[in-house]
Design an enzyme around this catalytic site. Sequence first.
Site, PDB file in Angstrom:
ATOM      1  N   GLU A 244       0.834  -1.203   0.000  1.00  0.00           N
ATOM      2  CA  GLU A 244       0.000   0.000   0.000  1.00  0.00           C
ATOM      3  C   GLU A 244       0.868   1.251   0.000  1.00  0.00           C
ATOM      4  OE1 GLU A 244      -3.463   2.232   2.673  1.00  0.00           O
ATOM      5  OE2 GLU A 244      -2.897   0.159   3.123  1.00  0.00           O
ATOM      6  N   LEU A 339       4.316  29.475  -9.061  1.00  0.00           N
ATOM      7  CA  LEU A 339       4.767  29.828 -10.404  1.00  0.00           C
ATOM      8  C   LEU A 339       3.606  30.187 -11.327  1.00  0.00           C
ATOM      9  CD1 LEU A 339       7.535  27.116 -10.753  1.00  0.00           C
ATOM     10  CD2 LEU A 339       7.917  29.591 -10.939  1.00  0.00           C
TER      11      LEU A 339
END
Length: 381
Positions: A244, A339
């Site tokens: 997992e 950004l």
Amino acid sequence: MKREIYDEDHEAFRSSVKEFLDRSVIPQVEQHAADKALPRDFWLEAGKQGFLGLEIPEVYGGSEAGDYRFNAVMAEELSKVNAALGSCWGIHADITAPYIVQLCNEEQKQRWLPGVATGETLLAIGMTEPSGGSDLAALKSTAVRDGDDWVVNGSKTFITNGYSADIVVTAVRTAPEKKAKGITLFALPTAAEGFSRGRKLDKVGQDESDTAELFFENVRVTDDDIVGELDLGFIHMMQNLPQERLGCAISNLAHVKQILGETIAYTIDRKAFGASIGSFQHNKFLLAELVTQVEVTQAYVDQCVIAHAKGELTPVDAAKAKWWSSQVQNDVLDHCVQLHGGYGFMNEYRVARAWRDARVSKIWAGSNEIMKELIGRDLGL
């Protein structure tokens, strides 16, 4: 840097996954988010393509890849679309199905696995409880023997696929006096009397994933519904958690790499002060750092995939991959939002949704703090 872990068969499989996503999934992702769930049609189509049975032997209708790298390719391609796809598929096919394959008897496998492979039987796993979080040994849900039956009472929360699942492999306490050594896994049918679900939980991100609270009020099951051995459920979970956690790391990296690539393209096209914003030294250096962080992390995760395919991945190395990739993903996506400027805060931009979607990766499958605890213990601390 060129990745060396996949061969022609893996890349051919990747092409088939991409074709499935382009045809059947990407046109529907906005509807998935609005519905806060993947429709059953998604699961049935994925089943037809053999994408749900990678862990399931062919005798039960699976595709039995026999090579974890195929699981990794599947997780990568789903996570490039959005984080929720990889999560939902992972819970069903990569995390819960192996419990049945590895721990169940022949009758149980014949009863459950064909539907799991086709998508007619959707799986979830019930570990987390409202008061327990990452402390699986502290769970309070119980199963009490009553004649030939077991009577289950309790609740689970934050269960991915929980609202639409047909079977939930559920951890409950069968011998309270034994503490962690008195936990058993049951495959609870969601149609059983006394099994109920709360609303779809309103999460910060991953809108496409149906996440629910589950409630058990005198739900009757039998020994035939036990997954694995009586009172050994905690051990079974510990043995399966590395896969997992590796799956989380694979998805984390594929998700952030996709968004980082889109961000780089954005900084080339976006102009400010007469130049592409990516050409400004600060942004150029920043992007160089982000790309390096992601690629170096990818090299470690790839080594973990190779180790797991050989049956050699340790729980500690899986914990390292999980926490570090989660941290890198969140750090990089935060810069990607920055950004994009103001557009990075708009939900119509993928970067904003990816940023929200990624935050839970530092919490689920064992919080990053728990991962560090495991690593620290391994150091003898």
